[in-house]
Design an enzyme around this catalytic site. Structure first.
Site, short mmCIF file in Angstrom:
data_model
loop_
_atom_site.label_atom_id
_atom_site.label_comp_id
_atom_site.label_asym_id
_atom_site.label_seq_id
_atom_site.Cartn_x
_atom_site.Cartn_y
_atom_site.Cartn_z
N TYR A 32 4.96 -12.23 14.99
CA TYR A 32 4.63 -13.01 16.18
C TYR A 32 5.03 -14.46 16.01
O TYR A 32 5.36 -14.91 14.91
CB TYR A 32 3.14 -12.88 16.51
CG TYR A 32 2.20 -13.68 15.62
CD1 TYR A 32 1.97 -13.33 14.30
CD2 TYR A 32 1.54 -14.80 16.12
CE1 TYR A 32 1.11 -14.07 13.50
CE2 TYR A 32 0.67 -15.54 15.34
CZ TYR A 32 0.46 -15.17 14.02
OH TYR A 32 -0.39 -15.90 13.23
N ARG A 51 12.39 -18.88 12.98
CA ARG A 51 11.42 -18.24 12.07
C ARG A 51 11.16 -16.79 12.50
O ARG A 51 10.97 -15.91 11.65
CB ARG A 51 10.12 -19.03 12.02
CG ARG A 51 9.17 -18.46 10.96
CD ARG A 51 7.92 -19.29 10.80
NE ARG A 51 7.20 -19.38 12.05
CZ ARG A 51 6.20 -20.24 12.27
NH1 ARG A 51 5.84 -21.09 11.32
NH2 ARG A 51 5.58 -20.26 13.42
N ARG A 99 2.59 8.78 13.96
CA ARG A 99 2.13 8.05 12.77
C ARG A 99 2.79 8.57 11.49
O ARG A 99 2.67 9.75 11.17
CB ARG A 99 0.60 8.14 12.66
CG ARG A 99 0.06 7.28 11.53
CD ARG A 99 -1.46 7.23 11.54
NE ARG A 99 -1.94 6.32 10.50
CZ ARG A 99 -2.12 6.69 9.23
NH1 ARG A 99 -1.92 7.93 8.85
NH2 ARG A 99 -2.54 5.80 8.34
N LYS A 147 5.52 -13.98 9.27
CA LYS A 147 4.47 -14.18 10.29
C LYS A 147 4.11 -12.84 10.92
O LYS A 147 4.47 -12.55 12.06
CB LYS A 147 4.93 -15.20 11.34
CG LYS A 147 3.77 -15.84 12.10
CD LYS A 147 4.21 -17.11 12.78
CE LYS A 147 3.16 -17.68 13.71
NZ LYS A 147 1.91 -18.06 13.08
N GLU A 179 -2.94 -22.78 1.94
CA GLU A 179 -2.84 -23.31 3.32
C GLU A 179 -4.14 -23.00 4.05
O GLU A 179 -5.06 -22.41 3.48
CB GLU A 179 -1.64 -22.68 4.05
CG GLU A 179 -1.70 -21.19 4.18
CD GLU A 179 -0.47 -20.58 4.85
OE1 GLU A 179 0.18 -21.26 5.66
OE2 GLU A 179 -0.19 -19.40 4.56
N1 PDD Z 1 -0.56 -20.15 13.22
N2 PDD Z 1 0.00 -21.15 8.27
C1 PDD Z 1 -0.51 -20.06 8.90
C2 PDD Z 1 -1.16 -19.01 8.08
C3 PDD Z 1 -0.40 -19.95 10.29
O1 PDD Z 1 -0.89 -18.87 10.91
C4 PDD Z 1 0.22 -20.99 11.04
C5 PDD Z 1 0.38 -20.92 12.53
C6 PDD Z 1 0.72 -22.10 10.33
C7 PDD Z 1 1.41 -23.24 11.03
O2 PDD Z 1 2.67 -22.88 11.51
P1 PDD Z 1 3.29 -23.58 12.81
O3 PDD Z 1 3.30 -25.03 12.52
O4 PDD Z 1 4.65 -23.01 12.89
O5 PDD Z 1 2.41 -23.24 13.97
C8 PDD Z 1 0.59 -22.14 8.96
C9 PDD Z 1 -0.47 -19.99 14.64
C10 PDD Z 1 -0.62 -21.27 15.39
C11 PDD Z 1 -1.44 -18.93 15.07
O6 PDD Z 1 -1.53 -17.94 14.35
O7 PDD Z 1 -2.09 -19.05 16.12
#
Ligand code: PDD
Length: 284
Positions: A32, A51, A99, A147, A179
Site C-alpha cells: 500500500y 516506493r 487458498r 510497505k 522507527e
Molecule cells: N505510514 N514507517 C512506517 C512503519 C510507516 O508505516 C510509515 C508511513 C512511515 C513513513 O513513511 P512516509 O513518510 O512515506 O509516509 C515510516 C503511513 C502514513 C500509514 O501507514 O498510514
C-alpha cells in the site's frame, strides 16, 4: 458518503466489495501507499509511486498500472470527494485465488483499491502539543522496508499505548530505535545534529523522511543517518517523527520522561514549516 475505487470502478463506499479469496484477506498479500493531499493536490506523489514499485518488485508482484494511470485515479477520487486536505490510501493485492501458500503459478489480475480520508494535516494538534510516546520492542518481520498491509504488530502495540494514554509507540531492537508505529523516528542532539536510522531492511524508507532530510541539508543542518540508542533518545534535546499523515511531529515525552524542555523544539518546528512549504511548491 465517500466515493471509493475498487478494481476499475468508482462507487459509493457501502457498495464496494472484494472477494473473500483475495490474497490480501487470506495472506496479507498486498502492498500500500498513503499520499497526503493539501489544497486538493498530492504531495510527494512521484516518491510514493517509486516506493510502490519497489514494494511490488521485492514481493515478486506484477506491475500492471502505470504512474500516469494511478495519478488519474488519485485525481478523480480527490475530485469526486471534493477532498481539500487529507489522505489517499492505495492498495495493490496479488489478486484472487483459491487458498494456497504457493503463488508461483498464479495467473490472477492484481487487485487495486483506493479511498480518501479527510484529515487536518496542516493544523494538526499534535504539532502544537507534541506527542507522548512509549517504547516497545520491535517484533515485526525482518522486511520492514516493504510497505505491506501486514500491520498487526504495529496496530496492536499502538492500541495498547493509546489505552495507556500515549499518542504513539516507537519500536526498538537491540537497544536502538528502529522507527515509529507508522512513521520514521529522529532525535536532535545538543549540537543540533539530526540523527535518524540509516536506510536498511529494518525501517520503511519514508518518503517524508527523504524530503525532510533534503530540507534539513538545504538549511545547512547536520544530518547523521545512523541508529540511535534509547539512552540517546532520553537525553536528546528534541525528538520528532515524520510521515505522510503527520508531516513532522514533535515528541515531547518518552514513557515517563520529558524530552528536552518538554515542549516542541525549535529544530522540529523549523523542519515542519520548511517541509510543508517545500512540498506544497511541488504538489501536483
Ligand atoms: N505510514 N514507517 C512506517 C512503519 C510507516 O508505516 C510509515 C508511513 C512511515 C513513513 O513513511 P512516509 O513518510 O512515506 O509516509 C515510516 C503511513 C502514513 C500509514 O501507514 O498510514
Amino acid at each position: 458518503m465517500r466515493t471509493v475505487y475498487v478494481n476499475g470502478t468508482f462507487l459509493p463506499e457501502d457498495q464496494a466489495q472484494i472477494s473473500i479469496f483475495d490474497r490480501a484477506v487470506l495472506f496479507a498479500d498486498a502492498v500500500y501507499e498513503v499520499t497526503a493531499v493539501v489544497g486538493g493536490k498530492l504531495l510527494d506523489f512521484d516518491g510514493h509511486m517509486a516506493r510502490l514499485r519497489r514494494s511490488l518488485k521485492e514481493l515478486d508482484m506484477v506491475e500492471r498500472f502505470s504512474d500516469q494511470e494511478l495519478l488519474k485515479i488519485h485525481r478523480s477520487l480527490i475530485e469526486k470527494n471534493t477532498l481539500q486536505e487529507g489522505l489517499v490510501y492505495l492498495q495493490v493485492t496479488r489478486g484472487v485465488a483459491d487458498r494456497d501458500f504457493d503463488f508461483s503459478r498464479l495467473d490472477a489480475d492484481p487487485g487495486l483499491i483506493l479511498f480518501t480520508q479527510a484529515k487536518d494535516l496542516i493544523n494538526n494538534p499534535l504539532a502544537e502539543r507534541g506527542q507522548c510516546i512509549t517504547l516497545v520492542e520491535d517484533l515485526r518481520w525482518a522486511r520492514s522496508d516493504i510497505k505491506t498491509v501486514q500491520l498487526l504488530y504495529s496496530s496492536l502495540v499502538k492500541s495498547r499505548a493509546s489505552e495507556a494514554g500515549a499518542d504513539d509507540v516507537w519500536l526498538h531492537r537491540d537497544g536502538k530505535v528502529t522507527e515509529g508505529s507508522s512513521n520514521n523516528a529522529y532525535i536532535v542532539t545538543d549540537n543540533n545534529e539530526i540523527i535518524t536510522r540509516e536506510l536498511s531492511r529494518d525501517i520503511l524508507h519514508g518518503i517524508t523522511r527523504q524530503a525532510v532530510l533534503n530540507v534539513a541539508r538545504l538549511h545547512q543542518m547536520k544530518v547523521v543517518e545512523r541508529a540511535f540508542t534509547i539512552e540517546e533518545l532520553r537525553s536528546a534535546k528534541e525528538a520528532f517523527s515524520t510521515s505522510a499523515s503527520g508531516f513532522v511531529n514533535p515528541v515531547v515525552r518518552v514513557d515517563d520522561q520529558e524530552i528536552g524542555t518538554g515542549q516542541p523544539g525549535i529544530v522540529t518546528k523549523l523542519l515542519r514549516a520548511n517541509y510543508i512549504a517545500a512540498s506544497l511548491r511541488t504538489a501536483i
